[in-house]
Design an enzyme around this catalytic site. Structure first.
Site, PDB file in Angstrom:
ATOM      1  N   LYS A 183     -26.915 -15.287  18.148  1.00 55.27           N
ATOM      2  CA  LYS A 183     -27.235 -15.828  16.861  1.00 55.27           C
ATOM      3  C   LYS A 183     -28.128 -17.588  16.948  1.00 55.27           C
ATOM      4  O   LYS A 183     -28.333 -18.035  16.487  1.00 55.27           O
ATOM      5  CB  LYS A 183     -26.852 -15.665  15.687  1.00 55.27           C
ATOM      6  N   LYS A 185     -15.296 -25.483  21.704  1.00 56.85           N
ATOM      7  CA  LYS A 185     -15.784 -25.755  21.172  1.00 56.85           C
ATOM      8  C   LYS A 185     -14.983 -27.349  20.704  1.00 56.85           C
ATOM      9  O   LYS A 185     -16.593 -27.978  19.795  1.00 56.85           O
ATOM     10  CB  LYS A 185     -14.899 -25.204  18.963  1.00 56.85           C
ATOM     11  N   LYS A 232     -25.799 -14.853  27.045  1.00 54.38           N
ATOM     12  CA  LYS A 232     -25.584 -13.644  25.924  1.00 54.38           C
ATOM     13  C   LYS A 232     -26.255 -13.717  24.810  1.00 54.38           C
ATOM     14  O   LYS A 232     -26.390 -15.395  24.139  1.00 54.38           O
ATOM     15  CB  LYS A 232     -23.765 -13.853  25.591  1.00 54.38           C
TER      16      LYS A 232
END
Ligand code: AMP
Ligand code: TRP
Length: 334
Positions: free
Chosen positions: A200, A114, A197
């Site tokens: 959301k 991140k 994958k």
């Protein structure tokens, strides 16, 4: 009352959960709540590490909780609560941060991913200490088992290291938690991009099946799912990622063996198979969606149920925290 303690949670990072959350997390939680004393949280403090509008965060938190309940997590049996309702989480996270090495936290791959994606200036300290807060979540409840996806395995390792370190410095305090890693067959991929994958936070939602979506939209996305030119319904993750992913969803929702589904659709085209799958998915989602929307129609009642559960959670968490404060030598307030 001697069931193993189980803890898991999800961030309120979207208005609706996606089918990966449902199959990979909620369906398993629902089963696990029978044989364990389960705690399930909506980890809103973790969600603060991403930019959020306050009104949206509030809404996503309620919506996530409503979907837990609608999917069969029973607030009368499992303790289903909002993380920020129990202040002990933030308090224990501070304590644990004082026994966490800077380098140790810096080795967490989720943080490294991140922070390199956003750049140092856009990376907040909360993202760095995220796994320490997660360790606090788990250790406050003297947790035995933590069901998670394998991307969270390293965070559970850190949690175990911190528990062991604390116990050896200050005396036996925390139960040593064990991860329960999601099976590969519970991993769902994006329908348009079946090697990544389902998430959301996918860039495009064309390949994401939302639990709260309109049934027509769900069916349409399934009919448009990426497949291949072979034309046979057969499981082969390497050669046929699209079809294999659809088979996994079919099998997970119906409980049927992969082979029996392959047999049923032998010699029939992908169109038939997708139609069959759309019926399965819509049939599974429909009652969950209806129940979730009903719960969201009465936010006061939902908040009340969450409040009762938070009280139950706090009773356990506060006991652990008081023990920690004592053991570390923080002066007791009289
Ligand atoms: P996230 O949405 O990434 O916060 O994940 C919340 C929970 O859902 C975790 O337990 C994940 O392992 C699970 N999960 C998320 N996406 C998927 C997926 N595509 N397939 C299976 N499980 C998933
Ligand atoms: N970090 C987890 C995830 O992204 C969510 C989480 C927070 C969690 N605290 C937890 C999971 C405690 C299990 C136990 O999926």
């Amino acid at each position: 009352m001697n069931k193993p303690r189980l803890y898991s949670g999800m961030q309120p990072s979207a208005d609706s959960l996606q089918i990966g959350n449902y199959i990979g997390a909620l369906m398993q939680w629902r089963t696990l709540q029978d044989e364990n004393e389960a705690f399930f949280s909506v980890v809103d403090l973790h969600a603060l590490t991403q930019p959020n509008s306050p009104s949206e965060l509030r809404q996503k938190t309620r919506r996530t909780a409503a979907q837990y309940i609608a999917a069969g997590i029973e607030p009368s049996r499992s303790t289903l609560y909002v993380q920020s309702h129990v202040p002990a989480h933030a308090e224990l996270a501070w304590i644990l941060s004082t026994i966490t090495g800077f380098g140790e936290a810096g080795r967490m791959t989720q943080f490294k991913d991140k922070s390199s994606r956003y750049g140092a200036d856009a990376t907040n300290v909360g993202l760095f200490t995220y796994p320490v807060l997660m360790a606090a979540d788990i250790l406050l409840y003297q947790t035995d088992l933590v069901p998670v996806g394998d991307d969270q395995k390293q965070h559970i390792e850190l949690t175990r290291d911190l528990a062991e370190r604390f116990n050896s410095r200050f005396g036996e305090t925390f139960t040593m938690p064990r991860p329960v890693i999601q099976k590969e067959t519970a991993r769902i991929y994006d329908l348009q991009n079946p090697t990544s994958k389902m998430s959301k936070s996918a860039e495009s939602d064309a390949g994401v099946l939302w639990l709260l979506d309109d049934p027509k939209a769900t069916a349409k996305k399934i009919m448009r799912a990426v497949t291949d030119d072979e034309g046979s319904v057969r499981y082969d993750r390497e050669a046929k990622p699209g079809v294999s992913n659809l088979l996994v969803i079919y099998s997970a929702l119906t409980g049927r063996e992969m082979g029996s589904i392959e047999d049923e659709y032998a010699g029939r085209g992908y169109g038939d198979f997708k139609k069959g799958l759309a019926e399965v998915v819509v049939g599974e989602f429909e009652p969950v969606r209806t129940r979730a929307l009903e719960l969201l129609d009465d936010p006061a009642e939902l908040d009340r149920a969450l409040g009762v559960n938070a009280e139950r959670a706090a009773a356990v968490a506060d006991r652990t925290l008081a023990d920690v404060y004592d053991k570390m030598g923080l002066l007791r307030r009289v």
